[in-house]
Design an enzyme around this catalytic site. Structure first.
Site, PDB file in Angstrom:
ATOM      1  CD  GLU A  56      -1.288  -2.313   2.162  1.00  0.00           C
ATOM      2  OE1 GLU A  56      -2.056  -2.879   2.958  1.00  0.00           O
ATOM      3  OE2 GLU A  56      -0.066  -2.599   2.044  1.00  0.00           O
ATOM      4  CB  SER A 174      30.493 -51.295  -3.359  1.00  0.00           C
ATOM      5  OG  SER A 174      29.732 -51.934  -4.382  1.00  0.00           O
TER       6      SER A 174
END
Length: 271
Positions: A56, A174
């Site tokens: 505003e 792995s």
């Protein structure tokens, strides 16, 4: 009916303006404001960042001929504030500028506002219309409304999935930590854009371990979200990207530590 059509037209403009602040206004909501005189927009603005001027204020400040304010309508998607925080109350400025009519998308759910701004405008003799494009205004600020009404964060669940319903391949212990890309380059850019719009991003232990993600917004301009990692027993290795100390990162775990500081790898602990 004609008024309703015009109100919706200008409220949609407020919403479009408000979206320009997406990702930068938190913890404040996204707000846009338009000032109309004689069915012509004479001023508009949006809230850019918490601590800076509200929508505003920006809209009123953009009006060249301030005498027009006394015969204008101010549109805003969220109720003007009536308290002093980092900035003065918007409702007081509206009253001071003698704006005779205000159209509001939805009330502010924050406990320090919650109707007080509208009440102040009414007391000053200003005509107030509410509920214009209400659902769209609430959806725009769904994060803000969820936090203040439900007392919890607004949560988005995101995953990538193949057409036949898989989210990953089987991996051996792995295998090196790396992402298994299902999404494409364009969709990844979209995800990084989303990251700039949210305050935090959270992953679990296995995602952190198998994908070794950075969880930043490197493919889209904007701020990085806070990284949150679920690591119940603090078993994630310190060499993961998540612990590079480049972005604020929280580790949620069950290990209590009475000392104040950082745990191994520079990770903040939450007991």
């Amino acid at each position: 009916m004609e008024h309703d059509v015009l109100h919706k037209k200008y409220m949609k403009r407020c919403i479009d303006l408000a979206r320009l602040g997406c990702g930068s206004t938190a913890p404040n909501p996204m707000v846009g404001s338009v000032i109309v005189c004689g069915d012509r927009i004479i001023g508009e603005g949006f809230h850019r960042k918490a601590g800076l001027a509200h929508a505003e204020v920006k809209a009123i400040g953009s009006v060249k001929d301030k005498d027009q304010l006394a015969k204008s309508i101010l549109y805003v998607n969220l109720e003007p504030c009536a308290h002093t925080g980092k900035t003065p109350p918007c409702s007081d400025l509206i009253i001071h500028c003698r704006i005779p009519s205000v159209v509001i998308g939805t009330l502010d759910p924050h406990e320090v506002v919650g109707g007080k701004g509208i009440a102040r405008l009414h007391q000053a003799g200003i005509a107030v219309t509410t509920g214009i494009c209400r659902d769209s205004c609430i959806d725009l600020n769904k994060r803000f409304f969820t936090y203040h009404l439900l007392k919890r964060p607004y949560i988005i669940l995101k995953w990538a999935q193949s057409a036949d319903g898989f989210i990953d391949v089987l991996r051996e212990k792995s295998d090196p930590a790396r992402p298994n890309w299902i999404s494409n380059e364009l969709s990844r850019k979209l995800v990084h854009k989303w990251r700039t719009e949210e305050q935090a991003i959270m992953v679990g232990t296995y995602t952190a371990l198998l994908d070794n993600p950075r969880l930043n917004a490197r493919e889209w301009p904007g701020k990085n979200p806070l990284r949150i990692v679920l690591d119940r027993t603090l078993r994630l290795p310190a060499n993961l990207h998540l612990f590079d100390q480049q972005i604020a990162t929280l580790i949620i775990n069950e290990i209590r530590d009475e000392t104040v500081g950082l745990c191994r790898g520079g990770r903040k602990k939450i007991a």
